[in-house]
Write an enzyme that holds these catalytic residues in place. Structure first.
Site, PDB file in Angstrom:
ATOM      1  N   ASP A 160       0.844  -1.197   0.000  1.00  0.00           N
ATOM      2  CA  ASP A 160       0.000   0.000   0.000  1.00  0.00           C
ATOM      3  C   ASP A 160       0.882   1.250   0.000  1.00  0.00           C
ATOM      4  OD1 ASP A 160      -2.395  -1.688   0.487  1.00  0.00           O
ATOM      5  OD2 ASP A 160      -1.358  -2.067   2.374  1.00  0.00           O
ATOM      6  N   HIS A 188      -4.666  -3.391   6.321  1.00  0.00           N
ATOM      7  CA  HIS A 188      -4.445  -3.649   4.894  1.00  0.00           C
ATOM      8  C   HIS A 188      -5.794  -4.066   4.297  1.00  0.00           C
ATOM      9  CE1 HIS A 188      -2.943  -4.911   1.072  1.00  0.00           C
ATOM     10  NE2 HIS A 188      -3.485  -6.100   1.249  1.00  0.00           N
TER      11      HIS A 188
HETATM   12  N1  LIG Z   1      -0.644  -7.910   2.398  1.00  0.00           N
HETATM   13  C1  LIG Z   1      -0.666  -7.648   1.096  1.00  0.00           C
HETATM   14  O1  LIG Z   1      -0.356  -6.518   0.696  1.00  0.00           O
HETATM   15  C2  LIG Z   1      -1.070  -8.677   0.066  1.00  0.00           C
HETATM   16  C3  LIG Z   1      -1.520  -9.901   0.431  1.00  0.00           C
HETATM   17  N2  LIG Z   1      -1.888 -10.840  -0.514  1.00  0.00           N
HETATM   18  C4  LIG Z   1      -2.351 -12.133  -0.027  1.00  0.00           C
HETATM   19  O2  LIG Z   1      -1.275 -13.082  -0.088  1.00  0.00           O
HETATM   20  C5  LIG Z   1      -1.807 -14.402  -0.088  1.00  0.00           C
HETATM   21  C6  LIG Z   1      -1.133 -15.285  -1.124  1.00  0.00           C
HETATM   22  O3  LIG Z   1      -1.401 -14.804  -2.411  1.00  0.00           O
HETATM   23  P1  LIG Z   1      -1.016 -15.664  -3.715  1.00  0.00           P
HETATM   24  O4  LIG Z   1       0.381 -16.142  -3.633  1.00  0.00           O
HETATM   25  O5  LIG Z   1      -1.430 -14.851  -4.858  1.00  0.00           O
HETATM   26  O6  LIG Z   1      -2.004 -16.901  -3.554  1.00  0.00           O
HETATM   27  P2  LIG Z   1      -1.910 -18.350  -4.231  1.00  0.00           P
HETATM   28  O7  LIG Z   1      -3.256 -18.980  -4.081  1.00  0.00           O
HETATM   29  O8  LIG Z   1      -1.284 -18.269  -5.575  1.00  0.00           O
HETATM   30  O9  LIG Z   1      -0.897 -19.102  -3.283  1.00  0.00           O
HETATM   31  C7  LIG Z   1      -1.198 -19.423  -1.985  1.00  0.00           C
HETATM   32  C8  LIG Z   1      -0.428 -20.685  -1.670  1.00  0.00           C
HETATM   33  O10 LIG Z   1      -0.575 -20.937  -0.281  1.00  0.00           O
HETATM   34  C9  LIG Z   1      -0.635 -22.326  -0.121  1.00  0.00           C
HETATM   35  N3  LIG Z   1      -1.226 -22.637   1.181  1.00  0.00           N
HETATM   36  C10 LIG Z   1      -2.528 -22.655   1.537  1.00  0.00           C
HETATM   37  N4  LIG Z   1      -2.643 -23.038   2.810  1.00  0.00           N
HETATM   38  C11 LIG Z   1      -1.403 -23.232   3.282  1.00  0.00           C
HETATM   39  C12 LIG Z   1      -0.889 -23.655   4.521  1.00  0.00           C
HETATM   40  N5  LIG Z   1      -1.684 -23.942   5.555  1.00  0.00           N
HETATM   41  N6  LIG Z   1       0.447 -23.765   4.648  1.00  0.00           N
HETATM   42  C13 LIG Z   1       1.257 -23.497   3.620  1.00  0.00           C
HETATM   43  N7  LIG Z   1       0.832 -23.112   2.416  1.00  0.00           N
HETATM   44  C14 LIG Z   1      -0.486 -22.974   2.245  1.00  0.00           C
HETATM   45  C15 LIG Z   1      -1.469 -22.802  -1.310  1.00  0.00           C
HETATM   46  O11 LIG Z   1      -1.266 -24.177  -1.552  1.00  0.00           O
HETATM   47  C16 LIG Z   1      -0.926 -21.918  -2.410  1.00  0.00           C
HETATM   48  O12 LIG Z   1       0.169 -22.526  -3.087  1.00  0.00           O
HETATM   49  C17 LIG Z   1      -3.314 -14.219  -0.300  1.00  0.00           C
HETATM   50  O13 LIG Z   1      -3.943 -14.285   0.968  1.00  0.00           O
HETATM   51  C18 LIG Z   1      -3.425 -12.799  -0.841  1.00  0.00           C
HETATM   52  O14 LIG Z   1      -4.699 -12.242  -0.582  1.00  0.00           O
HETATM   53  C19 LIG Z   1      -1.752 -10.590  -1.846  1.00  0.00           C
HETATM   54  C20 LIG Z   1      -1.283  -9.369  -2.266  1.00  0.00           C
HETATM   55  C21 LIG Z   1      -0.942  -8.319  -1.348  1.00  0.00           C
HETATM   56  O1  LIG Z   2      -6.823  -7.571  -2.559  1.00  0.00           O
HETATM   57  C1  LIG Z   2      -6.271  -8.680  -2.472  1.00  0.00           C
HETATM   58  O2  LIG Z   2      -6.835  -9.754  -2.206  1.00  0.00           O
HETATM   59  C2  LIG Z   2      -4.782  -8.737  -2.653  1.00  0.00           C
HETATM   60  C3  LIG Z   2      -4.227  -7.676  -1.836  1.00  0.00           C
HETATM   61  O3  LIG Z   2      -4.227  -7.729  -0.629  1.00  0.00           O
HETATM   62  C4  LIG Z   2      -3.730  -6.494  -2.504  1.00  0.00           C
HETATM   63  O4  LIG Z   2      -3.472  -6.523  -3.702  1.00  0.00           O
HETATM   64  O5  LIG Z   2      -3.589  -5.496  -1.813  1.00  0.00           O
END
Ligand SMILES: NC(=O)C1=CN([C@@H]2O[C@H](COP(=O)(O)OP(=O)(O)OC[C@H]3O[C@@H](n4cnc5c(N)ncnc54)[C@H](O)[C@@H]3O)[C@@H](O)[C@H]2O)C=CC1
Ligand SMILES: O=C([O-])CC(=O)C(=O)O
Length: 329
Positions: A160, A188
């Site tokens: 952000d 967030h």
């Molecule tokens: N804080 C922030 O600014 C942001 C947060 N996010 C969040 O990050 C997270 C991951 O996003 P992506 O990589 O795009 O998702 P993704 O779905 O591509 O990958 C998530 C991975 O986590 C694994 N997983 C699920 N449960 C698990 C567990 N108990 N232990 C270990 N691995 C586990 C899944 O198998 C999958 O490979 C989401 O919650 C998304 O909303 C995404 C963008 C920004």
């Molecule tokens: O909005 C979502 O799920 C992914 C996220 O946290 C972001 O891009 O800030």
């Protein structure tokens, strides 16, 4: 090389963010180019094979700083001896879904991970929660790690922060490098408050340089706060490379320090500063030095900012209440 290898555990290693993150960690961008790393990847059993594939590619990267890659489907093992934990694995939000919907599903992930960190992580453990809802997931993990100092649990608002830098730079026709002291407050989520009232653009106050309250209220703040949804709409998947990049920035600055004359934004357990209830994991302006962070104190908060901060903090209090009711904290 001047250091012993640092153990870095990444959960959700086979996911989109994991794929963008691991290569940058291996190249030295997380901890510094004199620090070797040992990667410990945690995945659910169904995704272990994909993580093994990524490990093959990491090997093919021939990274001089990469001292090893181990893959686990058990949290207790994955966090054994860990110095830096990046908790990325969670269920990503999909089209039309708000983060609040995810609290329950993710509680089942972050409680056992907090317990595993408590049981086996290294004494200097630093935790960054990326998986959404990041602030409250961090609260859940922290609540189950009573032997780890609470301040070691942080959540990511650096994406952000970076988004806000980019939008402000675009508006003023300057480089992001010209902007200092921007702050993300709160959660967030769509209620977050990107604050430019203390920011400086080439030494000048940013709010005065913008001098456009309509842009601030109706374009800048909603654009930054809803950028995640905008990316999902455009890409058909949530932000991944930019999220990985922000995670690198967050841990890099925590470990190596923020530049003099600037600060960054991190979601950290509140000590009550700026009227944020103690214990909530909320985003604040922070400086980092010597491996720890401090909240920037003494900023004057105007009425506009106060209302925005309060609204986001209220959402965090409501999320804490919701996970209390679920018995997760
Ligand atoms: N804080 C922030 O600014 C942001 C947060 N996010 C969040 O990050 C997270 C991951 O996003 P992506 O990589 O795009 O998702 P993704 O779905 O591509 O990958 C998530 C991975 O986590 C694994 N997983 C699920 N449960 C698990 C567990 N108990 N232990 C270990 N691995 C586990 C899944 O198998 C999958 O490979 C989401 O919650 C998304 O909303 C995404 C963008 C920004
Ligand atoms: O909005 C979502 O799920 C992914 C996220 O946290 C972001 O891009 O800030």
């Amino acid at each position: 090389m001047t250091h012993a290898p640092v153990n870095v555990t990444v959960t959700g290693a086979a996911g989109q963010i994991g794929y963008a993150l691991l290569f940058r960690i291996a190249s030295g961008q997380l901890l510094g180019t004199d620090t070797p790393v040992k990667l410990r990847l945690l995945e659910i059993p169904q995704a272990v094979k994909a993580a093994e594939g990524t490990a093959l590619e990491l090997q093919d990267g021939a990274f001089p700083l990469l001292a090893g890659v181990d893959i686990f489907d058990d949290a207790k093992q994955a966090f054994e001896g860990t110095n830096v934990a990046l908790l990325v694995g969670a269920r990503p939000r999909t089209k039309g879904m708000e983060r609040g919907d995810l609290l329950e599903a993710n509680g089942g992930i972050f409680k056992p991970q907090g317990e595993a960190i408590n049981a086996g992580a290294a004494d200097d453990i630093k935790v960054l929660v990326v998986g959404n809802p990041a602030n409250t997931n961090a609260l859940i993990a922290q609540a189950h790690a009573p032997d780890v100092p609470a301040e070691r649990f942080t959540a990511m608002t650096r994406l952000d922060h970076n988004r806000a830098l980019a939008q402000l730079a675009g508006k003023l026709g300057v480089s992001v490098a010209d902007i200092k002291k921007l702050t993300i407050w709160g959660n967030h989520s769509a209620t977050q408050y990107p604050d430019i009232f203390h920011a400086e653009v080439n030494g000048k106050n940013a709010a005065e340089a913008v001098n456009d309250q309509n842009w601030l209220e109706n374009e800048f703040i909603p654009r930054v706060a809803k950028r995640g949804a905008e990316i999902i709409e455009a890409r058909g998947a949530s932000s991944a490379a930019s999220a990985a990049s922000a995670a690198i920035d967050h841990v890099h600055d925590w470990v190596n320090g923020t530049p003099a004359g600037d600060w960054t934004s991190m979601a950290i357990p509140s000590d009550g500063s700026y009227g944020v209830p103690e214990g909530l994991i909320a985003s604040f302006p922070v400086t980092c030095s010597g491996g720890s962070y401090e909240i920037v104190q003494g900023l004057e908060i105007n009425d506009f900012s106060r209302a925005k901060i309060d609204a986001s903090v209220q959402e965090l209090s409501d999320e804490r209440e919701a996970v209390r009711k679920l018995g997760l904290v």
